[in-house]
Scaffold this active site. Sequence first.
Site, PDB file in Angstrom:
ATOM      1  N   HIS A 186      34.254  42.717  38.222  1.00  0.00           N
ATOM      2  CA  HIS A 186      34.419  44.081  38.717  1.00  0.00           C
ATOM      3  C   HIS A 186      34.586  44.145  40.239  1.00  0.00           C
ATOM      4  O   HIS A 186      33.874  44.911  40.910  1.00  0.00           O
ATOM      5  CB  HIS A 186      33.227  44.941  38.276  1.00  0.00           C
ATOM      6  CG  HIS A 186      33.055  44.997  36.788  1.00  0.00           C
ATOM      7  ND1 HIS A 186      31.835  45.040  36.156  1.00  0.00           N
ATOM      8  CD2 HIS A 186      33.985  45.012  35.791  1.00  0.00           C
ATOM      9  CE1 HIS A 186      32.009  45.090  34.851  1.00  0.00           C
ATOM     10  NE2 HIS A 186      33.307  45.057  34.588  1.00  0.00           N
TER      11      HIS A 186
HETATM   12  C1  LIG Z   1      38.165  39.260  32.203  1.00  0.00           C
HETATM   13  C2  LIG Z   1      37.920  40.694  32.584  1.00  0.00           C
HETATM   14  C3  LIG Z   1      37.079  41.476  31.778  1.00  0.00           C
HETATM   15  C4  LIG Z   1      36.842  42.806  32.122  1.00  0.00           C
HETATM   16  N1  LIG Z   1      36.147  43.604  31.257  1.00  0.00           N
HETATM   17  C5  LIG Z   1      36.089  44.934  31.469  1.00  0.00           C
HETATM   18  C6  LIG Z   1      35.579  45.811  30.484  1.00  0.00           C
HETATM   19  O1  LIG Z   1      35.198  45.397  29.392  1.00  0.00           O
HETATM   20  N2  LIG Z   1      35.547  47.145  30.768  1.00  0.00           N
HETATM   21  C7  LIG Z   1      35.969  47.635  31.958  1.00  0.00           C
HETATM   22  O2  LIG Z   1      35.866  48.850  32.179  1.00  0.00           O
HETATM   23  N3  LIG Z   1      36.470  46.823  32.912  1.00  0.00           N
HETATM   24  C8  LIG Z   1      36.580  45.502  32.673  1.00  0.00           C
HETATM   25  N4  LIG Z   1      37.174  44.685  33.602  1.00  0.00           N
HETATM   26  C9  LIG Z   1      37.584  45.264  34.897  1.00  0.00           C
HETATM   27  C10 LIG Z   1      38.792  46.185  34.817  1.00  0.00           C
HETATM   28  O3  LIG Z   1      39.692  45.765  33.823  1.00  0.00           O
HETATM   29  C11 LIG Z   1      39.455  46.245  36.196  1.00  0.00           C
HETATM   30  O4  LIG Z   1      38.502  46.693  37.151  1.00  0.00           O
HETATM   31  C12 LIG Z   1      40.638  47.178  36.270  1.00  0.00           C
HETATM   32  O5  LIG Z   1      41.562  46.897  35.262  1.00  0.00           O
HETATM   33  C13 LIG Z   1      41.288  47.044  37.655  1.00  0.00           C
HETATM   34  O6  LIG Z   1      42.428  47.865  37.734  1.00  0.00           O
HETATM   35  P1  LIG Z   1      43.392  47.784  38.997  1.00  0.00           P
HETATM   36  O7  LIG Z   1      44.456  48.771  38.775  1.00  0.00           O
HETATM   37  O8  LIG Z   1      42.586  47.885  40.240  1.00  0.00           O
HETATM   38  O9  LIG Z   1      43.973  46.299  39.008  1.00  0.00           O
HETATM   39  P2  LIG Z   1      44.655  45.456  37.851  1.00  0.00           P
HETATM   40  O10 LIG Z   1      44.471  46.132  36.543  1.00  0.00           O
HETATM   41  O11 LIG Z   1      44.155  44.079  37.997  1.00  0.00           O
HETATM   42  O12 LIG Z   1      46.208  45.556  38.180  1.00  0.00           O
HETATM   43  C14 LIG Z   1      46.832  44.972  39.282  1.00  0.00           C
HETATM   44  C15 LIG Z   1      48.265  44.647  38.872  1.00  0.00           C
HETATM   45  O13 LIG Z   1      49.006  44.382  40.042  1.00  0.00           O
HETATM   46  C16 LIG Z   1      49.876  43.291  39.786  1.00  0.00           C
HETATM   47  N5  LIG Z   1      50.180  42.661  41.066  1.00  0.00           N
HETATM   48  C17 LIG Z   1      49.318  42.088  41.929  1.00  0.00           C
HETATM   49  N6  LIG Z   1      49.959  41.671  43.017  1.00  0.00           N
HETATM   50  C18 LIG Z   1      51.253  41.973  42.841  1.00  0.00           C
HETATM   51  C19 LIG Z   1      52.415  41.789  43.640  1.00  0.00           C
HETATM   52  N7  LIG Z   1      52.368  41.216  44.852  1.00  0.00           N
HETATM   53  N8  LIG Z   1      53.615  42.218  43.142  1.00  0.00           N
HETATM   54  C20 LIG Z   1      53.701  42.805  41.922  1.00  0.00           C
HETATM   55  N9  LIG Z   1      52.616  42.990  41.130  1.00  0.00           N
HETATM   56  C21 LIG Z   1      51.413  42.591  41.601  1.00  0.00           C
HETATM   57  C22 LIG Z   1      49.080  42.406  38.853  1.00  0.00           C
HETATM   58  O14 LIG Z   1      49.925  41.526  38.131  1.00  0.00           O
HETATM   59  C23 LIG Z   1      48.377  43.427  37.978  1.00  0.00           C
HETATM   60  O15 LIG Z   1      49.139  43.725  36.824  1.00  0.00           O
HETATM   61  C24 LIG Z   1      37.419  43.352  33.310  1.00  0.00           C
HETATM   62  C25 LIG Z   1      38.267  42.568  34.094  1.00  0.00           C
HETATM   63  C26 LIG Z   1      38.529  41.262  33.741  1.00  0.00           C
HETATM   64  C27 LIG Z   1      39.463  40.434  34.592  1.00  0.00           C
END
Ligand SMILES: Cc1cc2nc3c(=O)[nH]c(=O)nc-3n(C[C@H](O)[C@H](O)[C@H](O)COP(=O)(O)OP(=O)(O)OC[C@H]3O[C@@H](n4cnc5c(N)ncnc54)[C@H](O)[C@@H]3O)c2cc1C
Length: 566
Positions: free
Chosen positions: A501
């Site tokens: 997280h």
């Molecule tokens: C293994 C795991 C288990 C988890 N379990 C849970 C759970 O059970 N419940 C829960 O609520 N949360 C859980 N989480 C946390 C939650 O999923 C994340 O906090 C949330 O999805 C983050 O969202 P975000 O939009 O910040 O980033 P992300 O969802 O990580 O999205 C970022 C995106 O940006 C893309 N990206 C990055 N850099 C670039 C670039 N330079 N150019 C183009 N694309 C790029 C990536 O490929 C990715 O698709 C878990 C996370 C993980 C990894």
Amino acid sequence: MDHPLTGARAGRGANRLTPPVTARRNDEAQGETSVTDTFDFVVVGAGSGGCAVAGRLSEDAATSVALLDAGGRNDTWRITTPFGLALPYPAANWAFDTVPQKGLNGRIGYQPRGKGLGGSSAINAMVYIRGHKWDYDHWAALGNAGWSYADVLPYFKRAENNRDFDGEYHGKGGPLHVNRLRSDNPIHDVFHQAAREAQFRVRDDFNEADHEGLGSYQVTQHNGERWSAARAYLQPHIDKRANLRVETGAHATRILFEGKRAVGVEYVQGKQKKQLRARREVILAAGAFQSPQLLMLSGVGDGDALGAHGIGVVHHLPGVGRNLQDHPDFVFVYASDYPHFVHSSLGRLPTLLRAIQRYRRERRGLMTTNFAECGGFLKTQAHLDVPDIQLHFVVAMLDDHGRKRHKEAGFSCHVCLLRPKSRGSVWLRSADPLAAPMIDPNFLGEDEDLEAMVAAFRTTRRLMETPALRALQKKDMFTSNVRTDDDIRAILRNRVDTVYHPVGSCKMGTDALAVVDPALKVHGVQGLRVVDASIMPTLIGGNTNAPTIMIGEKAADMIKAEMRAH
Ligand SMILES: Cc1cc2nc3c(=O)[nH]c(=O)nc-3n(C[C@H](O)[C@H](O)[C@H](O)COP(=O)(O)OP(=O)(O)OC[C@H]3O[C@@H](n4cnc5c(N)ncnc54)[C@H](O)[C@@H]3O)c2cc1C
């Protein structure tokens, strides 16, 4: 591999899904082709925040939106079948390492992050949790007007289609399906019994104003399938909304600026360097590690740190990459003969084959497990205002994030500290935009966190030592000789790591280290917002997917209101 629901062919690598909506020009500079199209919004990152904001903005056919992600479409059965979580899937995981952690005896931590449509919601454990009312009221008290619990609750509800609960705290009809697990594992009754024996409250709904207690988690699934942010906000509209273009295999390398105004994004797709222009805004949603990385690569960050990599400064913003926070987590692990725990030995193959058949027939049973089926929130000291630890009870033996396999069956219980005091950072390892960022969660950097984790260990052990759970334990894998506080401190330093997280590295606020303001606009530049987990000023008490989707929903609403006003 066909899409299990739509029958569409899954893409590989670079993949244009809808035609461009505006002009194209070829730029032969340096022998490379740069295709420049213009959209109202260019969103970088199709994770939880990016899918929600792009999906909502593109509801208006007059608003054109391009969404880029470095990964693929993520629509194979390995993503959509919840059990797929047990199988390594490198194409959908950035699989970052941390720098050696001084609070963890110099160990290097692991930081999985989702890659491709859905981002981390395509590889997460699907637990649906929003955090505590206190967390959002705290954000507002820090100076973030519009982010109190009363302000954000409507966006959680707007996102949600909750099959089991309704009323004041829940939404029906939103794009994000939320329901109870369909794994039918009798371990839930055992876990509830253990909670009662340890005199913890048993709770049904963890997403009311308070969430103290233990019980069974709800999950982001629909009909027994993973419901990522991409399935909720994007996939129904791909190829249907002419104003939405989704590019996969598209790695953004820098934000393009004219003076201090963000005007587009440069990215690499296959061997080609390309650009997309943004008429209104560039929206960064690359997650807690890669949003700050991309800001720094583009000249927005601490001037000295950028200078060290030879990057010209567009705007000196010292908070970029600071304030990283993550939940430090310890896992109790037990071998067990209980027949309903997941097991990787060949002897269990017939059970697995039956489970696959049942899943194909009914979308129920073992294949729908999210592994972290039960858990909840506890106070390590009675006088605390809100729970300070969270448990995830896992129906398998989990060692080193599942990377160390064991032959026996068993179970695990995570315990994490919800509001750690330690602050880490994300910095550039190099000016190469394709290099991994340098990640330092600084786990147990503050002694206060270590002592809080000692209390967390003792509180969780109370549950592990109940008759209901003792009856299942054949062997305590790591903690049988751990008795004194010093023993506990030693094993924590040896085994703590992330529960996935990370947040806070582009924090929202108005102080000198804030990166975005309460409208999520990057301080000191124009035409640029951040809409992902990195904007959280403090880590919330719970899992971070639903809160990040809420951030995407609220961002879209704020942007639409501004567009109506101008
Ligand atoms: C293994 C795991 C288990 C988890 N379990 C849970 C759970 O059970 N419940 C829960 O609520 N949360 C859980 N989480 C946390 C939650 O999923 C994340 O906090 C949330 O999805 C983050 O969202 P975000 O939009 O910040 O980033 P992300 O969802 O990580 O999205 C970022 C995106 O940006 C893309 N990206 C990055 N850099 C670039 C670039 N330079 N150019 C183009 N694309 C790029 C990536 O490929 C990715 O698709 C878990 C996370 C993980 C990894």
